[in-house]
Enzyme design. Structure first.
Site, PDB file in Angstrom:
ATOM      1  N   THR A  21      20.591  43.358  12.103  1.00 23.17           N
ATOM      2  CA  THR A  21      19.216  43.837  12.240  1.00 23.17           C
ATOM      3  C   THR A  21      18.338  43.439  11.056  1.00 23.17           C
ATOM      4  O   THR A  21      18.829  43.120   9.977  1.00 23.17           O
ATOM      5  CB  THR A  21      19.190  45.371  12.393  1.00 23.17           C
ATOM      6  OG1 THR A  21      19.707  45.981  11.214  1.00 23.17           O
ATOM      7  CG2 THR A  21      19.992  45.817  13.605  1.00 23.17           C
ATOM      8  N   ASP A  22      17.045  43.502  11.290  1.00 20.38           N
ATOM      9  CA  ASP A  22      16.082  43.248  10.223  1.00 20.38           C
ATOM     10  C   ASP A  22      15.680  44.579   9.578  1.00 20.38           C
ATOM     11  O   ASP A  22      16.257  45.622   9.888  1.00 20.38           O
ATOM     12  CB  ASP A  22      14.861  42.480  10.765  1.00 20.38           C
ATOM     13  CG  ASP A  22      14.097  43.233  11.840  1.00 20.38           C
ATOM     14  OD1 ASP A  22      14.283  44.470  11.984  1.00 20.38           O
ATOM     15  OD2 ASP A  22      13.291  42.595  12.538  1.00 20.38           O
ATOM     16  N   ALA A  23      14.681  44.548   8.726  1.00 20.60           N
ATOM     17  CA  ALA A  23      14.263  45.756   8.006  1.00 20.60           C
ATOM     18  C   ALA A  23      13.749  46.852   8.945  1.00 20.60           C
ATOM     19  O   ALA A  23      13.784  48.027   8.609  1.00 20.60           O
ATOM     20  CB  ALA A  23      13.173  45.409   6.990  1.00 20.60           C
ATOM     21  N   ILE A  26      15.730  46.279  14.117  1.00 24.46           N
ATOM     22  CA  ILE A  26      15.756  45.503  15.356  1.00 24.46           C
ATOM     23  C   ILE A  26      16.583  44.245  15.118  1.00 24.46           C
ATOM     24  O   ILE A  26      16.550  43.663  14.034  1.00 24.46           O
ATOM     25  CB  ILE A  26      14.313  45.139  15.775  1.00 24.46           C
ATOM     26  CG1 ILE A  26      13.561  46.421  16.159  1.00 24.46           C
ATOM     27  CG2 ILE A  26      14.295  44.134  16.905  1.00 24.46           C
ATOM     28  CD1 ILE A  26      12.096  46.222  16.420  1.00 24.46           C
TER      29      ILE A  26
END
Length: 147
Positions: A21-23, A26
């Site tokens: 996931t990103d920050a 997601i």
């Protein structure tokens, strides 16, 4: 050769981990391509062909090009179903149709096509897909509808 629509695509299940996931929590877009790669590898394994065996036989499958559409986000801890369906089989290449769906609600998250070339491991020059592999892929719903 083109695929018949009645053939059910192979599906590989995987889980979204924190590292995917990103920050914002997601799934980072490029990780969908990793999930698709795993599904193609597991499809080969299900057909009786391990990647390590293929390399020993001077054969590699390399991605030539990818077309992807991102429709809805996957999030941390989602369980995914990733399909890998061969829809075109040529002398030295194949085209996969792939989808990533959330297992809990079957929502389509990402879909695309991946073109894969068969090359010699030694020099990366194109080579014909071996008959055993062609037969295995051919047994998964492909019909000889022209190349």
């Amino acid at each position: 050769m083109r695929a018949q629509s009645e053939a059910k695509p192979f599906t590989h299940r995987c889980r979204v981990y924190y590292e995917d996931t990103d920050a914002g929590g997601i799934v980072y877009y490029v990780n969908y391509l990793k999930f698709m790669e795993r599904a193609r590898t597991e499809r080969l394994r299900e057909l009786g062909f391990a990647q390590s065996q293929l390399v020993d036989d001077d054969l590699l499958f390399v991605v030539h090009s990818v077309e992807a559409r991102y429709l809805s986000p996957a999030r941390l801890d989602d369980e995914l179903q990733v399909s890998a369906e061969v829809v075109e089989l040529k002398r030295a290449s194949l085209r996969f149709r792939q989808q990533v769906r959330r297992a809990s609600d079957d929502a389509l998250l990402c879909e695309g096509h991946v073109w894969v070339a068969c090359v010699r491991a030694e020099n990366l020059k194109p080579r014909a897909i071996p008959e055993a592999l062609r037969g295995a892929f051919g047994g998964s719903g492909l019909s000889p509808a022209g190349e």
